[in-house]
Design a protein around this motif. Sequence first.
Motif, mmCIF file in Angstrom:
data_model
loop_
_atom_site.group_PDB
_atom_site.id
_atom_site.type_symbol
_atom_site.label_atom_id
_atom_site.label_comp_id
_atom_site.label_asym_id
_atom_site.label_seq_id
_atom_site.Cartn_x
_atom_site.Cartn_y
_atom_site.Cartn_z
ATOM 1 N N ILE A 86 0.847 -1.201 0.000
ATOM 2 C CA ILE A 86 0.000 0.000 0.000
ATOM 3 C C ILE A 86 0.885 1.254 0.000
ATOM 4 O O ILE A 86 0.660 2.192 -0.773
ATOM 5 C CB ILE A 86 -0.965 -0.007 1.214
ATOM 6 N N LEU A 87 1.920 1.243 0.838
ATOM 7 C CA LEU A 87 2.833 2.398 0.885
ATOM 8 C C LEU A 87 3.552 2.578 -0.451
ATOM 9 O O LEU A 87 3.800 3.709 -0.885
ATOM 10 C CB LEU A 87 3.857 2.226 2.016
ATOM 11 N N GLY A 88 3.844 1.469 -1.113
ATOM 12 C CA GLY A 88 4.465 1.530 -2.441
ATOM 13 C C GLY A 88 3.554 2.236 -3.449
ATOM 14 O O GLY A 88 4.010 3.043 -4.262
ATOM 15 N N CYS A 89 2.241 1.932 -3.378
ATOM 16 C CA CYS A 89 1.271 2.605 -4.257
ATOM 17 C C CYS A 89 1.258 4.110 -3.974
ATOM 18 O O CYS A 89 1.188 4.927 -4.895
ATOM 19 C CB CYS A 89 -0.138 2.064 -4.037
ATOM 20 N N CYS A 90 1.316 4.470 -2.683
ATOM 21 C CA CYS A 90 1.299 5.893 -2.309
ATOM 22 C C CYS A 90 2.560 6.584 -2.840
ATOM 23 O O CYS A 90 2.493 7.701 -3.360
ATOM 24 C CB CYS A 90 1.229 6.065 -0.795
ATOM 25 N N GLU A 91 3.681 5.901 -2.691
ATOM 26 C CA GLU A 91 4.962 6.440 -3.162
ATOM 27 C C GLU A 91 4.875 6.786 -4.651
ATOM 28 O O GLU A 91 5.223 7.888 -5.081
ATOM 29 C CB GLU A 91 6.040 5.364 -2.932
ATOM 30 N N GLU A 92 4.382 5.825 -5.407
ATOM 31 C CA GLU A 92 4.245 6.035 -6.845
ATOM 32 C C GLU A 92 3.250 7.164 -7.124
ATOM 33 O O GLU A 92 3.492 8.035 -7.964
ATOM 34 C CB GLU A 92 3.754 4.732 -7.492
ATOM 35 N N PRO A 292 -8.460 8.257 -10.354
ATOM 36 C CA PRO A 292 -7.698 7.247 -11.088
ATOM 37 C C PRO A 292 -7.161 6.158 -10.166
ATOM 38 O O PRO A 292 -6.965 6.384 -8.962
ATOM 39 C CB PRO A 292 -6.537 8.035 -11.700
ATOM 40 N N ASN A 293 -6.924 5.000 -10.777
ATOM 41 C CA ASN A 293 -6.511 3.832 -10.020
ATOM 42 C C ASN A 293 -5.010 3.834 -9.755
ATOM 43 O O ASN A 293 -4.209 4.051 -10.653
ATOM 44 C CB ASN A 293 -6.882 2.612 -10.865
ATOM 45 N N LEU A 294 -4.659 3.595 -8.493
ATOM 46 C CA LEU A 294 -3.241 3.471 -8.121
ATOM 47 C C LEU A 294 -2.903 2.055 -7.685
ATOM 48 O O LEU A 294 -1.787 1.780 -7.256
ATOM 49 C CB LEU A 294 -2.933 4.407 -6.934
#
Length: 344
Positions: A86-92, A292-294
């Motif tokens: 989840i944190l990786g998605c936020c990072e991106e 949009p989808n993350l």
Amino acid sequence: MDALIEKLKNDCNLNDEELRKLIDSDAYDDDLRRAADAVRREHYGDKVFLRGLIEFSNCCNKNCLYCGLRASNRTADRYRLSKEEILGCCEEGYTLGYRTFVLQSGEDPCYTDDMICDITAAIKARFPDCAVTLSIGEKSRESYQRYFDAGADRYLLRHESADHAHYAKLHPANMTAQNRQRCLWDLKEIGYQVGAGFMVGSPYQTTENLIADLRFLQKLQPDMIGIGPYLTHHATPFADQPNGSAKLTLRLLSIVRLMFPYVLLPATTALGTIIPDGRERGLQAGANVVMPNLSPVSARKKYEIYENKICTGEESAQCRNCLEMRVKAAGYRVVTDRGDVKRS
Ligand code: SAH
Ligand code: SF4
């Protein structure tokens, strides 16, 4: 402009009879759309706010009759994202310019309150200039309070249908409109920015039901209103029910913009699924948010609330660019601030 729409624009309200006329006829659509766009421009200019959606689990222990993620759908391929994913998605997302992260899931008890608080706090610590929105279903007031204390800013929970009898036709007996609405009032009292909303064209929905939805929203005064067409999923008891209509969804978006000039109003993925330019037309009808989808591409197809959902094969960066182009083509401009509601 038609006198009825002039009245709605000036008073932000109409009586039931007048609303019925607007909802049931397509004669007002052009005027409605123009008036709604004028009001959105008055309050928000050409700004469109982005919310990065992270669908972190498709496991659900509820059985809403309309939803492909329902517990009884044994054919669903279930997944859960870890805190690190989840944190990786936020990072991106942060790199792509997102400043709001919406964490959405089925009602999945595997994520305990401790875990939700831990994930929320970790996102807020790493991205202090971002808003965290939760959309994880019906919880106790105590749980909502804990997430809020951990740093959650906003909560999305569509009321689905304000009419108790209609709500009961869409849900199993262990779910009630009363508890759904209790959740929304609790969230509001705690201090969240709250999003409610409903599907357009859900099975058995009548014009009177839609009017009841608008009246409930007038009482609640939410910060965001999520409206999208109902879309059929084959592995639900509603497999034989028709999809909702794009036209009626667009009409309701405009009515909502005129009744709630300040509100954050997404052009939903469901609207973009039912017609190819649905989100663009949603923006032109008064919407001012896109989500949009993350989520990681591997998860996207599996988060199948309804069928044929768009953007399930794309990387986050592609989604971001595609959306920016579409927003521009529709006559608006993507902005990257947190996009808090402006009530004045
Ligand atoms: N479990 C959470 C969040 C995920 S569902 C919850 O239920 O609140 C998010 C939203 O998807 C629901 O509120 C519902 O309005 C919408 N939805 C579910 N099934 C749908 C369908 N078949 N067509 C269109 N929207 C649907
Ligand atoms: Fe679960 Fe939400 Fe789908 Fe209902 S709408 S079955 S709570 S994911």
